[in-house]
Motif scaffolding. Structure first.
Motif, PDB file in Angstrom:
ATOM      1  N   GLU A  72       0.829  -1.316   0.159  1.00  0.00           N
ATOM      2  CA  GLU A  72      -0.128  -0.115   0.165  1.00  0.00           C
ATOM      3  C   GLU A  72       0.914   1.282   0.018  1.00  0.00           C
ATOM      4  OE1 GLU A  72      -3.316   2.430  -0.386  1.00  0.00           O
ATOM      5  OE2 GLU A  72      -3.131   0.069  -0.554  1.00  0.00           O
ATOM      6  N   MET A  73       1.926   1.235   0.787  1.00  0.00           N
ATOM      7  CA  MET A  73       2.900   2.461   0.699  1.00  0.00           C
ATOM      8  C   MET A  73       3.571   2.519  -0.590  1.00  0.00           C
ATOM      9  SD  MET A  73       6.426   3.045   2.765  1.00  0.00           S
ATOM     10  CE  MET A  73       5.730   2.680   4.191  1.00  0.00           C
ATOM     11  N   ILE A  74       3.918   1.386  -1.268  1.00  0.00           N
ATOM     12  CA  ILE A  74       4.487   1.547  -2.534  1.00  0.00           C
ATOM     13  C   ILE A  74       3.448   2.062  -3.594  1.00  0.00           C
ATOM     14  CG2 ILE A  74       5.545   0.145  -4.606  1.00  0.00           C
ATOM     15  CD1 ILE A  74       6.457  -1.669  -2.389  1.00  0.00           C
ATOM     16  N   LYS A  75       2.171   1.596  -3.378  1.00  0.00           N
ATOM     17  CA  LYS A  75       1.107   2.255  -4.418  1.00  0.00           C
ATOM     18  C   LYS A  75       0.891   3.792  -4.047  1.00  0.00           C
ATOM     19  CE  LYS A  75      -3.644   1.769  -5.684  1.00  0.00           C
ATOM     20  NZ  LYS A  75      -3.900   3.130  -5.783  1.00  0.00           N
ATOM     21  N   GLU A  76       0.972   4.189  -2.944  1.00  0.00           N
ATOM     22  CA  GLU A  76       0.613   5.406  -2.533  1.00  0.00           C
ATOM     23  C   GLU A  76       1.764   6.257  -2.979  1.00  0.00           C
ATOM     24  OE1 GLU A  76      -0.093   5.938   1.393  1.00  0.00           O
ATOM     25  OE2 GLU A  76      -1.742   4.703   1.669  1.00  0.00           O
ATOM     26  N   MET A  77       2.972   5.665  -3.039  1.00  0.00           N
ATOM     27  CA  MET A  77       4.362   6.465  -3.346  1.00  0.00           C
ATOM     28  C   MET A  77       4.322   6.786  -4.862  1.00  0.00           C
ATOM     29  SD  MET A  77       8.300   5.902  -2.860  1.00  0.00           S
ATOM     30  CE  MET A  77       8.256   4.432  -4.015  1.00  0.00           C
ATOM     31  N   ARG A  78       3.817   5.692  -5.538  1.00  0.00           N
ATOM     32  CA  ARG A  78       3.606   5.697  -7.222  1.00  0.00           C
ATOM     33  C   ARG A  78       2.767   6.691  -7.680  1.00  0.00           C
ATOM     34  NH1 ARG A  78       0.706   1.773 -10.780  1.00  0.00           N
ATOM     35  NH2 ARG A  78       1.696   1.845 -12.708  1.00  0.00           N
ATOM     36  N   ASP A  79       1.648   6.668  -6.923  1.00  0.00           N
ATOM     37  CA  ASP A  79       0.465   7.718  -7.287  1.00  0.00           C
ATOM     38  C   ASP A  79       1.031   9.163  -7.115  1.00  0.00           C
ATOM     39  OD1 ASP A  79      -1.061   5.430  -7.905  1.00  0.00           O
ATOM     40  OD2 ASP A  79      -2.588   5.606  -6.224  1.00  0.00           O
ATOM     41  N   GLU A  80       1.654   9.344  -5.964  1.00  0.00           N
ATOM     42  CA  GLU A  80       2.294  10.568  -5.432  1.00  0.00           C
ATOM     43  C   GLU A  80       3.216  11.041  -6.494  1.00  0.00           C
ATOM     44  OE1 GLU A  80       5.004  12.177  -2.102  1.00  0.00           O
ATOM     45  OE2 GLU A  80       3.335  11.076  -1.448  1.00  0.00           O
TER      46      GLU A  80
END
Length: 125
Positions: free
Chosen positions: A79-87
């Motif tokens: 989830e952290m990786i996905k959030e970073m990707r989206d950011e």
């Protein structure tokens, strides 16, 4: 893996960005073990202290974690990786739109260009 570093910005920040990009693009998978500081530094052609600083910052951001005797690993928090990707994607989009505005394009013109260039497949040119 090309590092393509420039002298215009701090090297450790560029190293961090490269590793972050490798994480969000799937080159490094959650839980993967990173090479040693010396190996990564040699690969990037930088001083090991500079690589150490970049990795320490990635640890501070919880993207990388250390196991005392085993080395450093990529976070398993998908989830952290996905959030970073989206950011990062949102940041890139904002920068792109600002550049297009500076070139005199309207929002509608940018949308039309994107639509015209996205027809016919998923390949980016």
């Amino acid at each position: 893996m090309a590092w393509n570093l420039s002298s215009e910005r701090p090297i450790y920040l560029q190293l961090m960005e490269k590793i972050e990009t490798d994480i969000i693009s799937g080159i490094y998978k959650p839980g993967d073990k990173l090479s040693s500081v010396r190996e990564l530094a040699a690969e990037a052609a930088v001083n090991p202290n500079t690589m150490q600083k970049a990795l320490a910052e990635l640890e501070r951001k919880n993207l990388v974690y250390s196991q005392r005797t085993s080395g450093r690993f990529i976070t398993e928090d998908q989830e952290m990786i996905k959030e970073m990707r989206d950011e990062i994607a949102l940041q890139q989009i904002k920068e792109f739109l600002q550049r297009m505005q500076l070139l005199g394009f309207t929002k509608e013109e940018v949308e039309n260009l994107i639509l015209q260039n996205s027809k016919g497949g998923n390949e980016y040119e």
